[in-house]
Design a protein around this motif. Structure first.
Motif, PDB file in Angstrom:
ATOM      1  N   GLY A 108      -6.014 -13.052 -20.644  1.00 39.16           N
ATOM      2  CA  GLY A 108      -4.616 -13.266 -20.251  1.00 39.16           C
ATOM      3  C   GLY A 108      -4.526 -13.170 -18.735  1.00 39.16           C
ATOM      4  O   GLY A 108      -5.552 -13.146 -18.037  1.00 39.16           O
ATOM      5  N   PRO A 109      -3.293 -13.092 -18.194  1.00 41.86           N
ATOM      6  CA  PRO A 109      -3.147 -13.015 -16.735  1.00 41.86           C
ATOM      7  C   PRO A 109      -3.933 -11.854 -16.119  1.00 41.86           C
ATOM      8  O   PRO A 109      -4.543 -12.020 -15.060  1.00 41.86           O
ATOM      9  CB  PRO A 109      -1.640 -12.809 -16.548  1.00 41.86           C
ATOM     10  N   ALA A 110      -3.946 -10.695 -16.784  1.00 40.46           N
ATOM     11  CA  ALA A 110      -4.656  -9.551 -16.205  1.00 40.46           C
ATOM     12  C   ALA A 110      -6.156  -9.825 -16.168  1.00 40.46           C
ATOM     13  O   ALA A 110      -6.816  -9.642 -15.134  1.00 40.46           O
ATOM     14  CB  ALA A 110      -4.365  -8.284 -17.021  1.00 40.46           C
TER      15      ALA A 110
ATOM     16  N   GLU B  32     -13.024 -13.875 -24.264  1.00 36.29           N
ATOM     17  CA  GLU B  32     -11.681 -14.167 -24.787  1.00 36.29           C
ATOM     18  C   GLU B  32     -11.794 -14.634 -26.236  1.00 36.29           C
ATOM     19  O   GLU B  32     -12.543 -15.552 -26.540  1.00 36.29           O
ATOM     20  CB  GLU B  32     -11.005 -15.225 -23.911  1.00 36.29           C
ATOM     21  N   GLN B  33     -11.005 -14.019 -27.113  1.00 38.71           N
ATOM     22  CA  GLN B  33     -11.134 -14.349 -28.535  1.00 38.71           C
ATOM     23  C   GLN B  33     -10.506 -15.695 -28.895  1.00 38.71           C
ATOM     24  O   GLN B  33     -10.956 -16.353 -29.825  1.00 38.71           O
ATOM     25  CB  GLN B  33     -10.516 -13.251 -29.393  1.00 38.71           C
ATOM     26  N   HIS B  34      -9.461 -16.084 -28.187  1.00 38.08           N
ATOM     27  CA  HIS B  34      -8.829 -17.372 -28.486  1.00 38.08           C
ATOM     28  C   HIS B  34      -8.981 -18.301 -27.277  1.00 38.08           C
ATOM     29  O   HIS B  34     -10.043 -18.820 -27.049  1.00 38.08           O
ATOM     30  CB  HIS B  34      -7.347 -17.183 -28.830  1.00 38.08           C
TER      31      HIS B  34
ATOM     32  N   GLN C  13     -14.780 -15.581 -28.601  1.00 38.08           N
ATOM     33  CA  GLN C  13     -15.585 -14.381 -28.853  1.00 38.08           C
ATOM     34  C   GLN C  13     -14.688 -13.150 -28.798  1.00 38.08           C
ATOM     35  O   GLN C  13     -13.937 -12.960 -27.846  1.00 38.08           O
ATOM     36  CB  GLN C  13     -16.674 -14.226 -27.791  1.00 38.08           C
ATOM     37  N   ARG C  14     -14.785 -12.322 -29.824  1.00 42.68           N
ATOM     38  CA  ARG C  14     -13.927 -11.135 -29.904  1.00 42.68           C
ATOM     39  C   ARG C  14     -14.774  -9.884 -29.706  1.00 42.68           C
ATOM     40  O   ARG C  14     -15.836  -9.741 -30.316  1.00 42.68           O
ATOM     41  CB  ARG C  14     -13.256 -11.096 -31.280  1.00 42.68           C
ATOM     42  N   ALA C  15     -14.282  -9.001 -28.835  1.00 43.46           N
ATOM     43  CA  ALA C  15     -14.962  -7.707 -28.665  1.00 43.46           C
ATOM     44  C   ALA C  15     -14.556  -6.813 -29.832  1.00 43.46           C
ATOM     45  O   ALA C  15     -13.373  -6.698 -30.147  1.00 43.46           O
ATOM     46  CB  ALA C  15     -14.542  -7.085 -27.339  1.00 43.46           C
TER      47      ALA C  15
ATOM     48  N   GLY D 224      -2.956  -4.470 -17.315  1.00 42.93           N
ATOM     49  CA  GLY D 224      -2.013  -5.378 -17.978  1.00 42.93           C
ATOM     50  C   GLY D 224      -1.302  -4.715 -19.148  1.00 42.93           C
ATOM     51  O   GLY D 224      -1.239  -3.482 -19.260  1.00 42.93           O
ATOM     52  N   ASP D 225      -0.786  -5.539 -20.032  1.00 41.97           N
ATOM     53  CA  ASP D 225       0.078  -5.051 -21.122  1.00 41.97           C
ATOM     54  C   ASP D 225      -0.590  -4.033 -22.033  1.00 41.97           C
ATOM     55  O   ASP D 225       0.085  -3.260 -22.710  1.00 41.97           O
ATOM     56  CB  ASP D 225       0.537  -6.232 -21.995  1.00 41.97           C
ATOM     57  N   VAL D 226      -1.921  -4.053 -22.103  1.00 41.55           N
ATOM     58  CA  VAL D 226      -2.619  -3.140 -23.010  1.00 41.55           C
ATOM     59  C   VAL D 226      -2.559  -1.688 -22.507  1.00 41.55           C
ATOM     60  O   VAL D 226      -2.802  -0.741 -23.261  1.00 41.55           O
ATOM     61  CB  VAL D 226      -4.100  -3.586 -23.176  1.00 41.55           C
TER      62      VAL D 226
ATOM     63  N   ASN E 172       4.122  -2.686 -16.967  1.00 45.39           N
ATOM     64  CA  ASN E 172       5.434  -3.308 -16.790  1.00 45.39           C
ATOM     65  C   ASN E 172       5.675  -4.523 -17.681  1.00 45.39           C
ATOM     66  O   ASN E 172       6.773  -5.033 -17.783  1.00 45.39           O
ATOM     67  CB  ASN E 172       5.578  -3.689 -15.308  1.00 45.39           C
ATOM     68  N   ARG E 173       4.629  -5.001 -18.343  1.00 41.43           N
ATOM     69  CA  ARG E 173       4.716  -6.119 -19.306  1.00 41.43           C
ATOM     70  C   ARG E 173       5.357  -7.380 -18.735  1.00 41.43           C
ATOM     71  O   ARG E 173       6.305  -7.927 -19.288  1.00 41.43           O
ATOM     72  CB  ARG E 173       5.436  -5.676 -20.575  1.00 41.43           C
ATOM     73  N   ARG E 174       4.863  -7.766 -17.594  1.00 43.65           N
ATOM     74  CA  ARG E 174       5.275  -9.013 -16.946  1.00 43.65           C
ATOM     75  C   ARG E 174       4.021  -9.708 -16.439  1.00 43.65           C
ATOM     76  O   ARG E 174       3.015  -9.057 -16.163  1.00 43.65           O
ATOM     77  CB  ARG E 174       6.181  -8.737 -15.720  1.00 43.65           C
TER      78      ARG E 174
END
Ligand SMILES: Cc1cc2nc3c(=O)[nH]c(=O)nc-3n(C[C@H](O)[C@H](O)[C@H](O)COP(=O)(O)OP(=O)(O)OC[C@H]3O[C@@H](n4cnc5c(N)ncnc54)[C@H](O)[C@@H]3O)c2cc1C
Length: 553
Positions: A236-238, A257-259, A305-307, A522-524, A529-531
């Motif tokens: 994602g952005p982060a 990145e999984q997707h 690929q998913r961790a 980031g959001d995790v 701040n979730r932006r």
């Protein structure tokens, strides 16, 4: 574009060679002539050509073949290649069969054997049929084709994966295309698992995982180096900001990145509050720019690929991927973001985006002007959503699991909801199912106290049951808050004036988790701040901490 096919089928090898020779001599400039020595072989070839989306202009098939007659074979191939021309090669004694075939399988012509001289007895007939075929033929798509149903969430996921990774594809709705349906059945036996993804090399995958799809579509799925300075989990952005800053500052960097790159932001149709884009920027555009930038600086991006696990083997950090691969580095940055908690009840998934929405979906609210809608949830976000929707909808029914709103919603909101004439609050109910095909018609709820089922008619349902961080892979390894968000730096739980279980003399760096050398951005991250801008800021700033850490190993 590949040449269209003429397929000749005969069990007599001498006759087959003669047909092939005559066809090649006259048609080779414009067609590829193929041959098969039996009906079954011809049918297999027809299936493979349909899977490759290679058009077959003409089938020229002998009637008398053991196992499968010409008429039987043509009857099957017309399901896969309905636009092709079909000609039967017959002996005099088969004339009746051939005439019957004109009605039963739409045979275009029958030719008596032998056809010498071809200039008189073969080419004129076939020329006519082929020019008719050319006049009607539409150019076929030569890339990846996704044969699925709009009611299958797996079909939706495959489309999302391909478009997120900017891989061109053709969508074929099996509910509308009988030929594609026949092809899918011929390849898989039934349609219980969808979609069927067809590749230009003639192979196919059924309901593939992101990893299978990524590998087959030619995306990078495996790391090129045995060791990295930093592994970033999440694109994602982060994560993309992590990758740009890490790689541009000379670190050996791999992102998993999984997707598709972009994360939640990638799904946004217009981000209007991101610095530097006064007219807004689409999430897809931002993701594509950031991906190109990260690659330009030398970061490796593994897609699909998913961790699934994280291990500490001092001084190394090991990330385990779903396919069993292990990546090793000095540092790891977790940038796996979060997503809306989804409602797992029958009927909800197929209507997602067409009646079932997660969050307020402001753009959708006006669509439900003067209609009945439901809001699911009892927290402040659900209350705000209900008030917003009540400006448009005729009636808003709030469905709340708890016996009242008081424990979960601010009192000022409760007051406003109570005074709204078109909002009804139904407490003490569990959702059981969503009704509707193609459009939502209602929701079935179970009254917790009595167990009675009640159907509430509604054309849309807006769900506010919270968000969930993507941190299952790190459960029990890293300190997380109650909701599962990763804790970092000064937010780590303290024990005797130090972060609990922290092994070093120094305090954790900014964005450092409870494991030294493992960071979250980031959001995790708990308290983020979730932006988009915040995620990008955290992603780039976390690399500063990575540098500080690398000086210690
Ligand atoms: C529809 C929508 C619209 C939005 N609009 C705006 C807006 O206009 N302005 C704004 O500022 N914010 C907006 N946001 C919020 C913003 O998108 C997020 O704050 C931002 O995307 C967070 O970035 P992130 O990198 O931390 O996480 P995410 O964007 O969630 O990215 C995390 C990535 O990690 C991947 N991942 C997760 N687990 C794993 C794993 N185990 N292995 C590998 N990969 C994994 C995910 O697939 C995902 O791609 C919007 C959000 C949504 C959903």
């Amino acid at each position: 574009m590949a040449k269209p096919i003429i397929l000749a089928v005969d069990d007599d090898a001498t006759v087959l060679d003669a047909i092939e020779r005559d066809l090649r001599q006259h048609y080779r400039a414009d067609y590829r002539v193929m041959k098969a020595g039996s009906g079954a072989e011809g049918l297999d070839a027809a299936k493979e050509l349909a899977a490759r989306n290679t058009p077959v202009a003409l089938f020229l098939v002998d009637q008398r073949m053991p196992g499968m007659s010409g008429i039987e074979m043509l009857g099957e191939v017309m399901k896969l290649h309905p636009g092709s021309r079909r000609v039967l090669l017959t002996a005099y004694a088969d004339t009746d069969v051939a005439i019957a075939g004109i009605n039963s399988i739409g045979l275009d012509h029958y030719l008596m054997k032998p056809w010498d001289p071809p200039e008189l007895r073969l080419y004129p007939v076939l020329d006519d049929l082929l020019s008719e075929w050319r006049a009607r033929m539409r150019p076929s798509f030569e890339g990846i084709r996704v044969l699925g149903s709009q009611w299958s969430p797996e079909s939706f996921a495959v489309k999302e994966f391909l478009s997120g990774n900017r891989i061109p594809y053709e969508w074929v709705d099996l509910d509308l295309d009988g030929t594609a349906r026949a092809l899918a059945v011929s390849l898989t036996g039934d349609l219980t698992r969808l979609p069927v993804v067809l590749f230009p090399d003639g192979t196919h995958l059924v309901a593939p995982t992101s990893g299978e799809l990524a590998a087959k579509a030619g995306l990078q799925t495996q790391a090129q180096r045995p060791f990295y300075d930093v592994i970033i989990i999440g694109g994602g952005p982060a994560g993309l900001a992590n990758a740009v800053y890490a790689a541009s500052e000379g670190l050996r960097t791999v992102l998993v990145e999984q997707h598709a790159p972009g994360g939640q932001a990638g799904t946004s149709s217009l981000i209007e509050n991101y610095l530097g884009f006064p007219a807004g920027v689409t999430g897809a555009d931002l993701a594509q720019r950031a991906t190109a930038q990260a690659r330009r600086f030398g970061a490796e991006l593994l897609s699909g690929q998913r961790a699934v696990a994280l291990r500490r083997e001092d001084p190394y950090r090991v990330v385990v991927l779903a396919d069993g691969t292990e990546l090793t580095a000095y540092c790891v940055v977790i940038a796996t973001g979060m997503s809306a908690r989804t409602l797992d009840i029958p009927g909800a998934a197929p209507l997602q985006g067409i009646g079932v929405y997660y969050g307020v979906a402001m753009t959708e609210a006006a669509r439900y002007r003067a209609r009945d809608v439901c809001v699911v949830g009892g927290a402040n976000s659900a209350g705000q959503g209900a008030l917003f929707l009540s400006r448009y909808a005729r009636r808003v029914t709030m469905l709340v699991r708890a016996t009242g709103l008081e424990s979960s919603m601010s009192s000022y909101l409760i007051g406003r909801i109570r005074s709204a004439p078109n909002i009804e609050v139904v407490c003490g109910v569990d959702l059981e199912a969503v009704h509707g095909t193609g459009a939502m018609e209602g929701v079935v709820v179970k009254v917790a106290e009595s167990g009675a089922l009640r159907t509430i008619p509604a054309e849309a349902m807006f769900i506010f049951i919270g968000v969930q961080p993507h941190t299952e892979a790190f459960a029990g390894v890293l300190e997380r808050d109650e909701a599962g968000f990763v804790l970092t730096g000064s937010d780590l739980p303290q024990e005797h004036g130090r972060p609990r279980g922290w092994p070093l003399e120094r305090a954790p760096f900014m964005f450092e988790t409870s494991i030294p050398g493992v960071f979250a951005a980031g959001d995790v991250r708990g308290g983020s701040n979730r932006r988009v801008a915040a995620a990008v800021g955290e992603g780039s700033a976390a690399i500063y901490s990575v540098h500080r850490y690398l000086r210690t190993v």
